[in-house]
Design an enzyme around this catalytic site. Structure first.
Site, PDB file in Angstrom:
ATOM      1  N   GLU A 173     -12.537  -3.941  -7.410  1.00  0.00           N
ATOM      2  CA  GLU A 173     -12.171  -5.510  -7.999  1.00  0.00           C
ATOM      3  C   GLU A 173     -13.433  -6.455  -7.988  1.00  0.00           C
ATOM      4  OE1 GLU A 173      -9.062  -6.819  -5.704  1.00  0.00           O
ATOM      5  OE2 GLU A 173      -7.213  -5.331  -6.997  1.00  0.00           O
ATOM      6  N   GLU A 295      -3.909   0.426  -8.410  1.00  0.00           N
ATOM      7  CA  GLU A 295      -3.246  -0.219  -7.856  1.00  0.00           C
ATOM      8  C   GLU A 295      -1.930  -1.210  -8.142  1.00  0.00           C
ATOM      9  OE1 GLU A 295      -5.487  -3.705  -5.189  1.00  0.00           O
ATOM     10  OE2 GLU A 295      -7.059  -1.789  -4.685  1.00  0.00           O
TER      11      GLU A 295
HETATM   12  O1  AHR Z   1      -4.043  -3.715  -2.118  1.00  0.00           O
HETATM   13  C1  AHR Z   1      -4.399  -4.650  -1.170  1.00  0.00           C
HETATM   14  C2  AHR Z   1      -5.657  -5.407  -2.015  1.00  0.00           C
HETATM   15  O2  AHR Z   1      -5.298  -6.068  -3.461  1.00  0.00           O
HETATM   16  C3  AHR Z   1      -6.426  -4.130  -2.274  1.00  0.00           C
HETATM   17  O3  AHR Z   1      -7.605  -4.381  -1.034  1.00  0.00           O
HETATM   18  C4  AHR Z   1      -7.676  -5.312  -3.072  1.00  0.00           C
HETATM   19  O4  AHR Z   1      -8.203  -4.366  -4.320  1.00  0.00           O
HETATM   20  C5  AHR Z   1      -6.501  -6.054  -3.907  1.00  0.00           C
HETATM   21  O5  AHR Z   1      -6.931  -7.060  -4.589  1.00  0.00           O
END
Ligand code: AHR
Length: 491
Positions: A173, A295
């Site tokens: 990110e 994610e």
């Molecule tokens: O999964 C929780 C968080 O969500 C992670 O650390 C991040 O990459 C995303 O914003």
């Protein structure tokens, strides 16, 4: 009624096992307490790794595990996490609750975890606050088989042989917590950092660039144009948040309204992957670069009374449906989606496992992962159908989601989700190009949409044998109960 045709001899692609991957971050009780309790704990463990969790993960057939973050990855300095534990410096985990991280779980512990559960390691490196040298040396430490400063240090720390490192992420990110960069800037940084992610041994490292947040198509365009030829994968993050980021909604206390919204927002994953893939197709028509959904999952308000930075939530039948629907979307796009990683493995967000001291429970999401593991590395079959609509207050979504695959032994599996919480639906499927001698099935459902497993009642939502399916004259007839996930085996 959902009317379907299964063309058993029309193969649309291969469902990579890594679509069933996971993600574990130094966040709340995911690592500490959830996976790692230390070798001196009363909780039965193997070098500090909980035996109950290890066994559950092996049973689920976990193929790949991403670590150490998440946002944590871009402030993690790996050298602090190797060597004698008493000499490892502590740090503040600024993203997640401001707690002290003692670095007792580091590279060796993660690699041992992966070995014990049979998962491929996927490490995410630090671009946001780390150096090129640091990233390069981490790869040397893990993979170099010979005399070198980093390989020798690894040996001094107890590991003679190098490990295999199949997947490496260059930052996380970086448009947000990983440095608030612009796509143009990160694309150049990606090219720079990845150069020094060297291949030391016989095995190639699959390099994954930080990809877009949700619908940031500009990010995908820039990354593919400027850096596409240097990457093997581009990540995508999309969370299912029923409410707003400020007020996401409760994980257990919800009505049909939130059920509907959650599933509708889950289905949005299909549009996202389609649109990002269209951009990728322009630069990579051979589909060499994977879209890595590293994610995904539900994100609700933290459980009352817990540290808001620990992202603890419960997991109901709704989450089981979210998982099933996402898997079907990933299957559909399996030529482009080479991996997906649920956020997160234990005790965080849509976890498959929850722990409380020595106790451990499996969530409805765990059961869907296990039921659907039969699709891993199988061939996606052509299954066409018209779904009835699930209508809620004037809005509608398809009631039935389905996918079919054939494994190396010729067994065919059809997975089905009924998103409608009020009505059973008939699924009638003409079977073409396969011959069937035996039929069996498994179902996950429960009486209420909010049903979940808890430490005092761990088996409220659990899979059971399913007998509402039959075949007559080559037609498969399934009576799909409301709010259920079903897997049918045809052999
Ligand atoms: O999964 C929780 C968080 O969500 C992670 O650390 C991040 O990459 C995303 O914003």
């Amino acid at each position: 009624m959902a009317k379907a045709v299964l063309n058993g001899d029309r193969i649309l692609g291969t469902i990579h096992r890594n679509i069933y991957g996971h993600f574990s971050e130094h966040l709340g009780y995911c690592i500490y307490g959830g996976i790692y309790v230390g070798p001196d704990s009363d909780i039965p463990n193997t070098n500090g790794l909980r035996n109950d969790v290890l066994e559950a993960l092996r049973n689920m057939k976990i193929p790949v595990l991403r670590w150490p973050g998440g946002c944590f990855a871009d402030e993690y300095h790996w050298k602090d996490g190797v060597g004698r534990k008493e000499n490892r410096p502590s740090m503040i985990n600024t993203h997640w609750g401001g707690v002290v991280e003692n670095n007792h779980f580091g590279t060796h512990e993660f690699m041992e975890l992966c070995e014990l559960i049979g998962a491929d390691p996927y490490i995410c490196g630090n671009v946001g606050s780390g150096t090129v040298k640091e990233m390069s040396e981490w790869v040397e430490y893990i993979t170099f088989d010979g005399e070198s400063p980093m390989a020798n240090w690894r040996k001094e720390n107890g590991r003679e042989q190098p490990w295999r490192l199949p997947y490496f992420g260059v930052g996380n990110e970086n448009w947000g917590c990983g440095g608030h960069m612009r796509a143009e800037y990160y694309a150049d940084l990606y090219r720079h950092y990845q150069t020094y992610v060297r291949r030391y041994g016989p095995h190639k490292i699959y390099k994954i660039a930080c990809g877009p947040n949700t619908d940031d198509y500009h990010w995908t365009e820039v990354l593919m144009r400027q850096a596409g030829r240097f990457m093997d994968g581009l990540s995508l993050h999309y969370y299912t948040v029923p409410g707003t980021w400020q007020n996401k909604g409760s994980s257990t206390d919800f009505t049909e309204k939130e059920w509907f919204i959650t599933l509708k927002k889950t289905l949005y994953m299909d549009e996202l992957i389609t649109k990002h893939s269209t951009i990728m197709d322009r630069y990579d028509p051979e589909q060499r670069v994977g879209l890595i959904v590293d994610e995904w999952g539900t994100w609700y308000d933290p459980l009352p009374g817990t540290n808001p930075g620990f992202l603890q939530q419960q997991n109901t039948l709704r989450d089981a449906l979210v998982a099933g629907v996402n898997f079907h979307i990933f299957h559909k796009h399996c030529r482009r989606v080479h991996m997906a990683n649920l956020a997160q493995l234990v005790n965080v967000l849509q976890a498959v496992i929850l722990t409380n001291g020595p106790e451990m429970i499996l969530t409805p999401t765990y059961h869907v992962f296990k039921m659907f593991s039969v699709h891993q590395d199988s061939e996606l079959l052509d299954l066409t159908f018209n779904s009835p609509e699930y209508i809620y207050e004037g809005e509608s979504i398809p009631a039935v989601s389905a996918s079919a695959s054939k494994n190396a032994d010729g067994e065919v599996y059809i997975s089905l989700c009924n998103l409608d919480p009020n009505n059973d639906h008939e699924f009638t499927c003409e079977l073409r190009g396969i011959s069937v001698e035996k039929l069996s099935g498994e179902i996950l459902t429960s009486s209420k949409i909010t049903d979940h497993n808890d430490f005092d009642k761990p088996d409220v939502v659990k899979p059971e044998a399913f007998d509402r399916a039959s075949i007559t004259d080559g037609i498969l007839q399934v009576s799909l109960p409301a709010k259920s996930v079903v897997v049918i085996k045809l052999s």
